[in-house]
Design an enzyme around this catalytic site. Structure first.
Site, short mmCIF file in Angstrom:
data_model
loop_
_atom_site.label_atom_id
_atom_site.label_comp_id
_atom_site.label_asym_id
_atom_site.label_seq_id
_atom_site.Cartn_x
_atom_site.Cartn_y
_atom_site.Cartn_z
N HIS A 125 32.25 -60.03 10.23
CA HIS A 125 33.31 -58.70 10.11
C HIS A 125 33.68 -57.74 11.10
O HIS A 125 34.41 -56.66 11.20
CB HIS A 125 32.52 -57.84 8.81
CG HIS A 125 31.07 -57.20 10.13
ND1 HIS A 125 30.27 -57.88 10.85
CD2 HIS A 125 30.72 -55.80 10.72
CE1 HIS A 125 29.28 -57.39 11.50
NE2 HIS A 125 29.60 -55.79 11.60
N ASP A 126 33.78 -57.86 13.23
CA ASP A 126 33.54 -57.41 14.08
C ASP A 126 34.76 -58.04 14.32
O ASP A 126 35.60 -57.71 15.22
CB ASP A 126 32.39 -57.24 14.53
CG ASP A 126 31.71 -56.08 14.58
OD1 ASP A 126 32.22 -54.91 13.46
OD2 ASP A 126 30.41 -56.32 14.77
N ASP A 152 21.04 -55.91 7.62
CA ASP A 152 21.54 -55.11 9.00
C ASP A 152 20.48 -53.84 9.06
O ASP A 152 21.51 -53.11 7.57
CB ASP A 152 23.20 -55.42 8.62
CG ASP A 152 24.13 -55.91 9.51
OD1 ASP A 152 23.62 -54.99 11.10
OD2 ASP A 152 24.86 -56.50 10.04
N ASP A 188 21.62 -54.31 14.90
CA ASP A 188 23.00 -54.13 15.37
C ASP A 188 22.30 -53.54 16.69
O ASP A 188 22.01 -52.30 17.11
CB ASP A 188 23.14 -52.91 14.75
CG ASP A 188 25.06 -51.73 14.74
OD1 ASP A 188 25.81 -53.41 14.46
OD2 ASP A 188 24.93 -51.35 15.23
N GLU A 210 21.95 -58.43 17.57
CA GLU A 210 23.25 -58.36 18.43
C GLU A 210 23.14 -57.89 19.25
O GLU A 210 22.52 -56.66 19.24
CB GLU A 210 24.10 -57.68 17.12
CG GLU A 210 25.20 -57.43 17.11
CD GLU A 210 26.50 -56.54 17.44
OE1 GLU A 210 27.90 -56.49 17.61
OE2 GLU A 210 25.37 -55.42 17.95
C1 NOJ Z 1 28.41 -53.58 15.69
C2 NOJ Z 1 28.55 -53.57 14.10
O1 NOJ Z 1 28.91 -55.46 13.64
C3 NOJ Z 1 30.10 -53.05 13.87
O2 NOJ Z 1 30.13 -53.33 13.14
C4 NOJ Z 1 29.65 -51.22 14.24
O3 NOJ Z 1 30.34 -50.69 14.63
C5 NOJ Z 1 29.18 -51.74 15.47
N1 NOJ Z 1 28.05 -52.19 16.00
C6 NOJ Z 1 28.27 -50.00 15.98
O4 NOJ Z 1 27.48 -49.91 14.77
#
Ligand code: NOJ
Ligand code: CA
Length: 665
Positions: free
Chosen positions: A363-364, A119, A228, A286
């Site tokens: 994780h988000d 990642d 990301d 992402e």
């Molecule tokens: C997406 C990531 O999955 C997240 O955890 C992060 O806070 C933001 N992008 C900023 O990098």
């Protein structure tokens, strides 16, 4: 035992262009397992997961059937955003281990015939990165270089003569996207935290420096990246104010102004040509700040003369529970809305040479069971399995997040100790500042939103055993975030021994999909779109047809399938999340128990030459001939038996063992 339902799903399918296995890339068939390293397995007693912990668990992935592991950021970082604030792309964060550990992880993963992706955040760095430190100094001393590696602005002057940010853009983590820097005497742009300044991709040197980083890791043998926030790297050249949609706030959502910007395709094509085209890799972009199915086609279609990314991670299905894209404003949603979103993604990408990603949590995001169904103990295992049937019978590449295979749910509580995540902490701080009193109703709503949506919901350690802290770290060590009480029944160790556990179900579904490749590439068609409880859809190739039927409600319900053009004569039940045989068929109606999910299959119509069908079936079986365990028992009893506390009891078969269904003949 009930007599088997007769079934023929009469269709000659048009299955698009990808209709054979050999036209598929390895990542299209993969289950990609996301490892949030800090919460996975601690091996040195500091309460934080580490690379050695992943190495020690590699055989776990093999047993589960995982093809690719996706490792959360492991680079040097002050960790203000779980490592998505990188201060040195070339160094491993000592919290997690060393470069030797990473090399070991890569080689040991490959030895087990799996792949590994990293990642990486290329949209921004940490403010501690040397690049940023040089850039802020060079605002006053050009000779230092890197002056334009980040976005700088003198801002505006308000009526009192004070300098204010150049526009009203709201940061993803609340407040302004601009932060004043005393050394540079200018503002810099940060879409995320103020310690995460955005890199300026319009500067050629920035792009080249990042491509070098990618090559460095690819040359170490990794098999790709999760990139990301990849649709943010090209910004509008001007920085206009965003329209006012949040009354009473200075800062306004501006996603559409900084996502999918004017040069995005140009930069992604360049990155592909200069870097990724030289390796056999997967790139998962992402796209959290907004991507539509049509835009996803632009990023991933194999028909494009200049390729960009393999896959995008889209968010529309997890944005249904918020108003106007604001994750903290909770919204009730209905099943047909979810179907509509998924339908559009499935159809648009299948029809236009793209490829879907299938995911429910990360994780988000909160746990999927809690979000899409219910965490109620009575239904937890059923819901976990229902969602697994859903995810594993759609078209696309499957992403699962650690603990999903154990049926983990949101911890469902609010404590300051739990709120370590920068996004949650900043939201809570702003809510407290805005609140009139401790008992303000707004604070109650904010707490509720955090309990339901906060990112720490999925960041707590995985329960490996029933030991203290779930075996994540030593009993006398303090985990970096409290492990929740999952109890004996839900830990990995117990579930692996139980053929009826959620874990065993995931394992079976992963194998089942490998055995039935139409589920990878077949067409997708929803039936009875407006039904508020049932989600039924067909997946078809030229020679096979599958029907998924999911009851998303906590009540028993029925489905008049014949009204939707389904003929179940001769169909076979491939998998069900109930331990007992399916309900007796009252033709032409199916009875479904609470949260029941079934997958049925049949060979395609008599109009297809039989021999052809046999041959296709043979090919499908040969591709991954693994016997599947199913989760219904050969018994006519179909009610789920539960004790008073709602705990699942043994199945009602004569021998108490799950049966194994042979592959279709
Ligand atoms: C997406 C990531 O999955 C997240 O955890 C992060 O806070 C933001 N992008 C900023 O990098
Ligand atoms: Ca550790």
């Amino acid at each position: 035992m009930n007599s088997p339902e007769k079934c023929e799903i009469d269709t000659t399918a048009d299955c698009g262009e990808i209709d054979t296995l050999d036209k598929m890339r390895w990542w299209q068939r993969a289950t990609i397992y996301q490892v949030l390293i800090q919460s996975f397995q601690d091996t040195n007693g500091d309460g934080k997961g580490d690379i050695r912990g992943v190495v020690n668990r590699l055989d776990y992935f093999v047993t589960l059937g995982v093809d690719v592991i996706w490792i959360a950021p492991i680079y040097q970082s002050p960790m203000s955003d779980m490592g998505y604030d990188i201060s040195d792309y070339y160094t491993v964060n000592p919290i997690f281990g060393s470069m030797e550990d990473m090399e070991l992880l890569i080689s040991e993963t490959h030895k087990r015939d799996m792949k590994i992706i990293l990642d990486i955040a290329l949209n921004h760095t940490s403010s501690e990165h040397q690049w940023f430190q040089t850039s802020r100094r060079s605002r006053k001393d050009r000779s230092l270089g890197k002056r334009d590696w980040y976005f700088w602005s003198e801002g505006k002057v308000d009526e009192t003569g004070k300098r204010i940010p150049p526009n009203n853009w709201e940061s993803t983590f609340t407040g302004s996207t601009w932060e004043w820097d005393d050394m540079a005497e200018e503002f810099y742009l940060h879409i995320f935290g103020k310690n995460q300044p955005d890199l300026n991709w319009d500067c050629e040197d920035v792009r080249q420096a990042l491509y070098n980083v990618l090559r460095f890791w690819l040359d170490k043998g990794i098999d790709g990246f999760r990139l990301d926030t990849m649709n943010l790297v090209s910004k509008t050249s001007e920085f206009p104010d965003a329209p006012i949609v949040k009354k009473g706030s200075i800062w306004q959502p501006a996603n559409f102004l900084f996502a999918n910007g004017p040069h995005i395709h140009e930069y992604l094509q360049e990155m592909y040509e200069q870097v990724f085209s030289k390796y056999d890799v997967v790139t998962l972009g992402e796209m959290s700040c907004g991507v539509s199915p049509a835009q996803a086609v632009e990023y991933t279609s194999r028909h494009k003369p200049r390729p960009e990314l393999s896959l995008v991670i889209q968010f529309q299905h997890v944005e249904l529970d918020c108003y106007d894209g604001d994750k903290w404003l909770l919204r009730e949603w209905e099943l047909p809305e979810l179907k509509a979103v998924i339908n559009e993604w499935q159809a648009t990408l299948i029809d236009n040479g793209g490829w879907n990603t299938l995911w429910m949590e990360n994780h988000d995001q909160p746990r999927a069971i809690s979000r899409f169904t219910t965490s109620h103990p009575r239904f937890r295992a059923l819901c976990a399995k229902l969602l697994c049937v859903w995810q594993y019978t759609l078209q696309g590449t499957n992403l699962i997040f650690q603990g999903q295979e154990l049926g983990m749910v949101n911890p469902g509580m609010f404590t300051e100790e739990m709120n370590q995540d920068i996004e949650t902490a900043q939201y809570w701080k702003a809510a407290c500042e805005a609140a009139g009193s401790e008992h303000d109703e707004a604070l109650t709503l904010a707490k509720k939103a955090i309990i339901q949506k906060g990112r720490d919901n999925t960041r707590i350690p995985i329960p490996w055993t029933d030991a203290p802290h779930g075996g994540f770290t030593e009993p006398d060590c303090k985990p970096w975030i409290p492990a929740s009480e999952h109890g004996k029944d839900w830990c990995c160790f117990s579930q692996q021994k139980d053929p009826e556990s959620v874990w065993s179900f995931y394992r079976a579904m992963i194998r089942m999909r490998k055995n039935h490749p139409t589920l990878y590439y077949g067409t997708y068609e929803t039936l009875d779109m407006d039904n508020p409880f049932i989600w039924a859809y067909k997946r078809r190739s030229k020679l096979r047809c599958y029907l998924t039927i999911l009851n998303f409600s906590s009540g028993a319900t029925s489905w008049a399938y014949a009204e939707h053009g389904v003929d179940l004569k001769g169909s076979k039940l491939l998998i069900s999340n109930y331990l007992t045989q399916e309900a007796t068929l009252v033709e032409p109606i199916l009875l479904l128990r609470p949260f029941e999910g079934r997958l049925k299959s049949s060979q395609v119509s008599s109009s297809t030459p039989r021999q052809l069908a046999k041959k296709a079936w043979q090919e499908e079986s040969d591709s991954a001939a693994v016997p599947i365990r199913v989760f219904f028992i050969s018994s006519s009893v179909f009610s789920l038996r539960q004790d008073d506390r709602g705990t699942r009891q043994s199945p009602t078969s004569s021998d108490g063992q799950p049966t194994t269904v042979p592959e279709d003949e």
